[in-house]
Design a protein around this motif. Sequence first.
Motif, PDB file in Angstrom:
ATOM      1  N   VAL A   1      17.690  -0.507  -1.881  1.00 15.78           N
ATOM      2  CA  VAL A   1      17.644  -1.542  -2.913  1.00 15.78           C
ATOM      3  C   VAL A   1      18.610  -1.147  -4.027  1.00 15.78           C
ATOM      4  N   LEU A   2      19.510  -2.062  -4.357  1.00 16.44           N
ATOM      5  CA  LEU A   2      20.512  -1.807  -5.394  1.00 16.44           C
ATOM      6  C   LEU A   2      20.479  -2.933  -6.403  1.00 16.44           C
ATOM      7  N   VAL A   3      20.365  -2.579  -7.679  1.00 15.28           N
ATOM      8  CA  VAL A   3      20.383  -3.560  -8.759  1.00 15.28           C
ATOM      9  C   VAL A   3      21.729  -3.478  -9.460  1.00 15.28           C
ATOM     10  N   GLY A   4      22.444  -4.601  -9.520  1.00 13.07           N
ATOM     11  CA  GLY A   4      23.724  -4.634 -10.213  1.00 13.07           C
ATOM     12  C   GLY A   4      24.873  -4.213  -9.324  1.00 13.07           C
TER      13      GLY A   4
ATOM     14  N   TYR B   1      27.497   5.179  -3.304  1.00 13.88           N
ATOM     15  CA  TYR B   1      26.416   6.041  -2.825  1.00 13.88           C
ATOM     16  C   TYR B   1      25.593   5.335  -1.751  1.00 13.88           C
ATOM     17  N   VAL B   2      25.261   4.069  -1.999  1.00 14.56           N
ATOM     18  CA  VAL B   2      24.452   3.327  -1.033  1.00 14.56           C
ATOM     19  C   VAL B   2      25.220   3.130   0.272  1.00 14.56           C
TER      20      VAL B   2
ATOM     21  N   ARG C   1      18.417  -1.602   6.068  1.00 18.29           N
ATOM     22  CA  ARG C   1      18.319  -2.964   5.555  1.00 18.29           C
ATOM     23  C   ARG C   1      18.660  -2.897   4.074  1.00 18.29           C
ATOM     24  N   HIS C   2      19.677  -3.628   3.650  1.00 21.78           N
ATOM     25  CA  HIS C   2      20.134  -3.519   2.269  1.00 21.78           C
ATOM     26  C   HIS C   2      19.767  -4.757   1.478  1.00 21.78           C
ATOM     27  N   ILE C   3      19.172  -4.530   0.310  1.00 22.11           N
ATOM     28  CA  ILE C   3      18.820  -5.617  -0.605  1.00 22.11           C
ATOM     29  C   ILE C   3      19.616  -5.420  -1.881  1.00 22.11           C
TER      30      ILE C   3
END
Length: 289
Positions: free
Chosen positions: A45-48, A56-57, A72-74
């Motif tokens: 989960v990445l915000v922004g 990194y993600v 699974r990327h959000i």
Amino acid sequence: MSQTTSPTARLMDGSALARQMVEEAAERAAALAARTGRAPCLATVLVGDDPASITYVRMKRNRCAKAGVRSRHIALPADTTTAQLVDTIGELSDDSGVHGILLQHPVGPHIDERAAFEAIAPEKDVDGVTAHSFAAMSLGMDGFASCTPGGIVRLLDHYDVDLTGRHAVVVGRSAILGKPVGMLLLGRNATVTYCHSRTTDLAAHTREADVLIAAVGRPRFLHGDQLKPGAVVIDAGYNPGNVGDVDFPSAAAVASLITPVPGGVGPMTIATLLTQTVDAATRQLGAAG
């Protein structure tokens, strides 16, 4: 490695050990998928749109693919609220197809990061960021270690560093690095001293360290003249310019073992994340298998 060490210090090669760990995780993931029909799955989960966080993600997801772990990327917008982030993580916690959850931090000053971390189900906290995981680390209970501290302990084990009775000094007190690594070292019977930016006469403490963990987040903050001769030095910092929290040349002239930056603690963090994701999936799918 871009750094050169004196004959005094032996380099602790985190990259080599991390490759071995990822290979072992891949074998276990394949065996689990063959037995249950389901591969381990890590949700990120990445915000922004912070460039470093995106990098990194992406790196973590690429390593997942190499280890046979589905990802699974959000991606959430920068103006996501705490409530929205908590709801998203709660849905992933309830999703039986997800076995581990990684919230990339930092998430932005307007979000209550602790509330977001605590929305992660303990059995899916493969990054070891919840209060439940910290309690497990502190009390020696079954759970997931914070990935960087967990990787540090694995590295120390690999190089046969016996922590029993040794004086370990941790410079840094963050909730996901400094504090938990001290708990893990204490669990290995080390005598642990915590230091930080407000510690009076820091060098007086670091010169007593048999094992020094640098996790203060300041480039080249610690130098060789602040070390005990023969100390084991773990540099958990990563700063612009590919430098750690330790001044490598001067420290390497004094230490017996030392981690480079890059190539030391960093690869171990990701390898520990993948290992714990496979562990989580094995526990969740084990009964079904």
